[in-house]
Design an enzyme around this catalytic site. Structure first.
Site, short mmCIF file in Angstrom:
data_model
loop_
_atom_site.label_atom_id
_atom_site.label_comp_id
_atom_site.label_asym_id
_atom_site.label_seq_id
_atom_site.Cartn_x
_atom_site.Cartn_y
_atom_site.Cartn_z
N CYS A 177 -5.37 0.30 3.68
CA CYS A 177 -5.37 -1.11 4.08
C CYS A 177 -6.77 -1.72 3.96
O CYS A 177 -6.93 -2.89 3.58
CB CYS A 177 -4.84 -1.27 5.49
SG CYS A 177 -5.79 -0.33 6.72
N GLN B 150 0.82 -1.21 0.00
CA GLN B 150 0.00 0.00 0.00
C GLN B 150 0.86 1.27 0.00
O GLN B 150 0.34 2.37 -0.14
CB GLN B 150 -0.94 -0.01 1.20
CG GLN B 150 -0.25 0.09 2.55
CD GLN B 150 -1.22 -0.03 3.71
OE1 GLN B 150 -1.67 -1.13 4.06
NE2 GLN B 150 -1.54 1.09 4.34
N HIS C 179 -6.03 -1.46 11.82
CA HIS C 179 -5.44 -1.89 10.55
C HIS C 179 -6.20 -3.10 10.01
O HIS C 179 -6.41 -4.07 10.73
CB HIS C 179 -3.96 -2.24 10.78
CG HIS C 179 -3.23 -2.64 9.55
ND1 HIS C 179 -3.20 -1.88 8.40
CD2 HIS C 179 -2.47 -3.74 9.28
CE1 HIS C 179 -2.47 -2.50 7.49
NE2 HIS C 179 -2.02 -3.63 8.00
N ASN D 94 -0.74 -9.31 4.99
CA ASN D 94 -0.71 -7.87 5.18
C ASN D 94 -0.56 -7.19 3.81
O ASN D 94 -0.41 -7.88 2.78
CB ASN D 94 0.46 -7.51 6.11
CG ASN D 94 0.25 -6.17 6.80
OD1 ASN D 94 -0.65 -5.41 6.45
ND2 ASN D 94 1.08 -5.89 7.78
#
Lengths: 87, 214
Positions: free
Chosen positions: B25, B19, B162, B182
């Site tokens: 996110c 990102q 997150h 992630n």
């Protein structure tokens, strides 16, 4: 020292070298603290230098942690059926 | 419940993305879930446009933040078709929403579900098996320094900030853990993934869990 580990990950922008160095020093202290608390624990996480080590925690939070949870209903677990009702 | 499961082994999870300095996110996690949902249905595994979600999900704030639930609500309500990433590539900043004709190929969702699984992580594992990768929101403050291993401490529930995607779990060792994709690039963590202890709602991983249906 910008040539140290993680140098390739220094974020671009107007941040001063002094600020980056201060953030990196703070990161090293933080890694030591995080790694020191549960040293004997099996497979526990390891913390150290990565692409975010030149960011102060508040900068990291402001850039990367931009979501928040929503309040959802609790997952309804099906009550187990008595065996007599199972065909 | 198997002792180990990972949707990556079924080839329905796209590569870890980055990102960069965009706080999107929430869009990466949601798009990742849609990509996997279509692949599970037999469609080719394709990277879909995160930028489209960042630009067009009007109830979020693009690179300035957002929530998976708002993104899923938007996808469901508008029946927007996500286009391929190559058609609407990521540019690390907010942009004007681009519209595509109805005949343009794309991927819409049928529905989504969202629950609080705290205290029920075995049920959450079953949901992962049944519904595919799960979007969750975690407290990732200490993830700034994460290199590998199983995250068991230094984060809390109730402070989630997150959004990520759970692709699997591993209960073969003495410390069972979730396998979490992630969006900080593959050089972060374990090839872009984090391992988070199962049970105990570590980092609030079970508090806000959603799955998508296509």
């Amino acid at each position: 020292d910008n040539k140290g580990p993680g140098a390739a990950f220094i974020p671009s922008g107007p941040r001063s070298r002094e600020r980056q160095t201060a953030a990196f020093r703070e990161s090293l202290k933080r890694h030591h603290y995080l790694n020191s608390l549960f040293p004997g624990e099996n497979y526990t996480a390891v913390y150290g230098v990565n692409q975010f080590s030149y960011l102060l925690p508040e900068e990291f939070k402001a850039i990367y942690l931009r979501s928040k949870p929503s309040k959802y209903p609790r997952y309804p677990v099906e009550a187990p059926k008595p065996t007599s009702s199972v065909p | 419940l198997p002792v180990k499961f990972d949707w990556r082994d079924k080839h329905v999870v796209t590569q870890v993305r980055n990102q960069h300095m965009c706080g999107g996110c929430w869009a990466f996690s949601v798009v990742g879930a849609v990509e996997s949902a279509y692949a599970r249905k037999g469609q080719p595994l394709e990277e879909l446009s995160v930028q489209q979600v960042i630009d067009c999900s009007y109830n979020n704030y693009g690179c300035n933040g957002g929530t998976p639930s708002s993104a899923f609500t938007w996808l469901n309500k508008t029946q927007v078709k996500l286009v391929k990433d190559s058609e609407y590539p990521f540019k690390v900043q907010n942009g004007l929403c681009r519209y595509f004709s109805d005949s343009h190929p794309g991927y819409s969702i049928k529905d989504y579900s969202a629950f609080d699984f705290s205290g029920q992580e075995d049920e959450m594992a079953k949901a992962l098996l049944n519904f595919g990768p799960l979007v969750v929101v975690v407290d990732a403050m200490s993830w700034q320094d994460y290199l590998g291993g199983i995250i068991q401490h230094h984060c809390s529930s109730g402070e989630a900030n997150h959004a990520v995607l759970i692709t699997g779990f591993d209960k073969t060792g003495s410390t069972p853990y979730w396998i979490v994709r992630n969006s900080w690039g593959s050089s972060w963590g374990v090839d872009g993934y984090a391992h988070v202890k199962m049970g105990g709602n570590i980092c609030g991983i079970a508090d806000s869990v959603s799955a998508v249906f296509v």
